[in-house]
Write a protein that holds these residues in place. Structure first.
Motif, mmCIF file in Angstrom:
data_model
loop_
_atom_site.group_PDB
_atom_site.id
_atom_site.type_symbol
_atom_site.label_atom_id
_atom_site.label_comp_id
_atom_site.label_asym_id
_atom_site.label_seq_id
_atom_site.Cartn_x
_atom_site.Cartn_y
_atom_site.Cartn_z
ATOM 1 N N CYS A 108 -33.368 -3.535 -75.916
ATOM 2 C CA CYS A 108 -34.542 -2.941 -76.574
ATOM 3 C C CYS A 108 -35.396 -4.020 -77.252
ATOM 4 O O CYS A 108 -35.884 -3.830 -78.367
ATOM 5 C CB CYS A 108 -34.102 -1.896 -77.597
ATOM 6 S SG CYS A 108 -35.422 -0.725 -78.036
ATOM 7 N N ARG A 123 -27.506 -7.118 -80.826
ATOM 8 C CA ARG A 123 -28.417 -6.006 -80.514
ATOM 9 C C ARG A 123 -27.780 -5.010 -79.544
ATOM 10 O O ARG A 123 -27.957 -3.799 -79.679
ATOM 11 C CB ARG A 123 -29.726 -6.550 -79.941
ATOM 12 C CG ARG A 123 -30.575 -7.275 -80.989
ATOM 13 C CD ARG A 123 -31.908 -7.731 -80.425
ATOM 14 N NE ARG A 123 -32.740 -8.297 -81.480
ATOM 15 C CZ ARG A 123 -33.487 -7.588 -82.306
ATOM 16 N NH1 ARG A 123 -33.518 -6.262 -82.189
ATOM 17 N NH2 ARG A 123 -34.192 -8.162 -83.260
ATOM 18 N N ARG A 127 -26.951 -0.992 -80.124
ATOM 19 C CA ARG A 127 -27.469 0.067 -79.239
ATOM 20 C C ARG A 127 -26.348 0.939 -78.703
ATOM 21 O O ARG A 127 -26.463 2.158 -78.648
ATOM 22 C CB ARG A 127 -28.226 -0.558 -78.058
ATOM 23 C CG ARG A 127 -29.552 -1.179 -78.436
ATOM 24 C CD ARG A 127 -30.500 -1.125 -77.260
ATOM 25 N NE ARG A 127 -31.021 0.228 -77.078
ATOM 26 C CZ ARG A 127 -31.579 0.677 -75.966
ATOM 27 N NH1 ARG A 127 -31.677 -0.101 -74.917
ATOM 28 N NH2 ARG A 127 -32.047 1.902 -75.883
ATOM 29 N N GLN A 131 -27.118 4.304 -80.240
ATOM 30 C CA GLN A 131 -28.012 4.951 -79.274
ATOM 31 C C GLN A 131 -27.357 5.011 -77.887
ATOM 32 O O GLN A 131 -27.962 4.576 -76.896
ATOM 33 C CB GLN A 131 -29.337 4.191 -79.188
ATOM 34 C CG GLN A 131 -30.135 4.148 -80.474
ATOM 35 C CD GLN A 131 -31.420 3.341 -80.318
ATOM 36 O OE1 GLN A 131 -31.528 2.445 -79.477
ATOM 37 N NE2 GLN A 131 -32.415 3.661 -81.121
ATOM 38 N N PHE A 135 -29.435 4.333 -74.508
ATOM 39 C CA PHE A 135 -29.051 3.093 -73.842
ATOM 40 C C PHE A 135 -28.695 3.360 -72.380
ATOM 41 O O PHE A 135 -29.203 2.690 -71.473
ATOM 42 C CB PHE A 135 -27.860 2.470 -74.577
ATOM 43 C CG PHE A 135 -27.255 1.283 -73.886
ATOM 44 C CD1 PHE A 135 -27.820 0.020 -74.007
ATOM 45 C CD2 PHE A 135 -26.112 1.418 -73.104
ATOM 46 C CE1 PHE A 135 -27.260 -1.075 -73.364
ATOM 47 C CE2 PHE A 135 -25.551 0.337 -72.460
ATOM 48 C CZ PHE A 135 -26.126 -0.922 -72.594
#
Length: 569
Positions: A108, A123, A127, A131, A135
């Protein structure tokens, strides 16, 4: 032991065997005994049909059926409508745009805003934790788009890679495109016309790589290959870099020529370490286990096993080498695969390590031959294996129709650690230099420094490194002298302007301040005159300074200027 008269025979037997297993090929009842015989045949370690238990009649029938299947598959694509050709540069630009989209889907964030691999890990972990659904959806969509691109263009891209002229190099010798490979491409771009780079992303979509944290490793590969995007987006008439799918994993799984060729290479290189005659990988594997002490005693001093992360020439015991091998794979190799390796006898484990080193080297030789390009490597350990394979196969290190010994040794030399500063040139600057054909100029200049060494006889690598280093230092010195000459060219003019202008202004000021001096100077200038004289001097100085800056800037954008700026003092 298998006895194939050619790789074509091996492929025909494999095709018939697979077709029988998949129910696509059936023998008539009168030949059922031959069908049962073929179905019962196992595959060798490399995935070829083991012919030891097959009768001559069964082998001949399988060859005939395999040949028929080959003809049938060759004719099938003719029914498809031809696809319109797309410009090479546009296809490469589209590929890198898809790489960029996939990278952004993974973490992202645009690749231009990411510092290093540690940031990628952080990161992605965030994710996946916070998410997961977003993802998964975004990554799947980006991978599907890239997969469609490969389905449409991969075969054509490989064919296009065969058509370039000039000094064409193909990189390889390793499975992944990491920092060392990126560094080598950036340095070699200062010298070569086109670098053909096996696509490091294609295997993630086409094969099971037995990786741990697959998506993380995919993101890291994307991060490094995307650093080359300015060279692709420049859309040069002769591409500086060209990414092509080498189909390595697919060929290892399905192509008999690849299976047989790799097996022959491995036997030719490793069998001299074994007492007696070794003629197959099965026999070699058996020897490494049953005669483990003798095998390890011969293997360790031979230099054929170099664990990941190590350099050639380092002497390790077999147990030390095995421990380092497994330690280096931790975190990258799939857990089930790593567990299997830990249970292997040391002899078999180190044999596996040698084979893993040889596989990418085999494909590099194949790509070099197929693409008509000079093979080039980025690390000493890969050069080490490259040279050993060339010796075992009685092959030259260079492609004689592509490059001279002098040029190959120069390319080898510029990758020495002492010249690593060359990789500090920004890729955007490298693209500009190549667009102006400055790489050809540098190639000619370095050839002048190395030609005498090349004319004497066989070239010693250390001597070539010295000559290349001397040549680059001389070129940098020439540039620095050029900049001093520019300064000297404008300094007298600036001095005259400043001395004349401001001396005149000073005298006028004195006359204004002390009226008794005016008759002696023959001036009666008011204050306005003072301003005029002073401003005229400043304008003259400004023009000369601008000219000097422009000339220096122009010099700084040349190959010499870039080298002088980049080379440590």
């Amino acid at each position: 032991m298998n006895s194939f008269d050619s790789s074509e025979t091996a492929q025909q037997l494999l095709d018939a065997w697979k077709a029988m297993r998949e129910g696509k090929l059936k023998f008539p009842p009168s030949l059922q005994s031959h069908a049962d015989e073929l179905l019962a045949a196992p595959l060798t370690v490399t995935g070829l049909v083991d012919t030891k238990g097959l009768s001559t009649e069964t082998v001949l029938m399988a060859k005939t059926l395999g040949a028929a299947l080959s003809i049938q598959s060759a004719e099938a694509p003719k029914d498809k409508a031809p696809q319109p050709a797309t410009a090479i540069n546009e296809v490469q630009a589209e590929l890198f745009a898809l790489f960029s989209s996939l990278f952004a889907a993974l973490i992202c964030r645009s690749v231009d805003l990411v510092k290093d691999e540690d940031e990628i890990k952080q990161r992605m972990m965030w994710r996946v934790k916070y998410q997961p659904d977003v993802f998964a959806n975004s990554v799947n969509q980006a991978m599907n788009e890239l997969g469609e691109f490969y389905n449409h263009h991969s075969a054509n891209i490989y064919q296009q890679a065969q058509n370039f002229g000039g000094m064409k190099l193909v990189t390889g010798g390793q499975r992944y495109f990491g920092p060392s490979a990126l560094k080598a491409v950036r340095i070699t771009g200062l010298y070569a016309d086109t670098q053909l780079i096996p696509d490091p992303i294609f295997p993630f979509l086409s094969s099971d790589l037995n990786l741990n944290a697959k998506y993380l490793q995919l993101a890291i590969q994307l991060f490094h290959i995307l650093q080359l995007r300015p060279l692709v987006d420049a859309k040069l008439s002769v591409p500086a870099v060209f990414i092509f799918p080498s189909f390595e994993e697919v060929l290892e799984q399905n192509d008999a020529h690849t299976k047989l060729g790799f097996e022959q290479l491995a036997i030719r290189l490793i069998s001299p370490l074994c007492h007696g005659q070794i003629q197959s990988l099965e026999e070699l594997s058996e020897y490494s286990i049953k005669q483990e002490n003798a095998f390890l005693k011969a293997l360790m001093p031979s230099g054929l096993f170099v664990p990941p992360g190590a350099e050639p020439g380092i002497q390790l015991s077999a147990s030390e080498a095995a421990n380092q091998y497994l330690t280096e794979l931790k975190g990258t190799r799939a857990l089930h695969s790593l567990d299997q390796m830990k249970r292997m006898p040391i002899g078999a484990l180190l044999l596996n390590g040698v084979l893993e080193r040889l596989r990418p080297q085999y494909h590099l030789f194949e790509n070099s031959s197929e693409l008509g390009a000079q093979a080039l490597l980025s690390q000493p350990v890969h050069w080490h294996y490259f040279e050993k394979i060339a010796q075992a196969n009685a092959r030259d290190l260079r492609s004689r129709n592509v490059i001279s010994d002098q040029a190959l040794q120069t390319l080898h030399a510029v990758q020495d650690d002492s010249l690593s500063w060359l990789a500090n040139i920004p890729v955007t600057t490298l693209a500009q230099l190549i667009s102006n054909s400055e790489h050809q100029w540098l190639r000619e200049e370095l050839n002048r420094y190395t030609s005498q060494l090349a004319s004497i006889g066989p070239i010693d690598t250390n001597e070539m490194i010295k000559e290349v280093s001397h040549g680059l230092a001389s070129l940098v010195q020439r540039q620095r002298k050029s900049l001093k000459d520019i300064e000297s060219k404008y300094t007298p003019k600036k001095a005259a302007i400043l001395t004349g202008g401001f001396l005149g202004a000073g005298l006028v000021a004195s006359a204004v301040m002390l009226p008794l001096l005016s008759p002696l100077l023959a001036v009666g200038a008011p204050a306005v005159a003072l301003a005029g004289v002073a401003s005229g001097a400043l304008i003259g100085f400004g023009k000369e300074k601008v000219s000097e800056v422009v000339e220096k800037r122009h010099a700084g954008k040349s190959m010499l200027g870039v080298l002088a700026t980049t080379r440590p003092i």
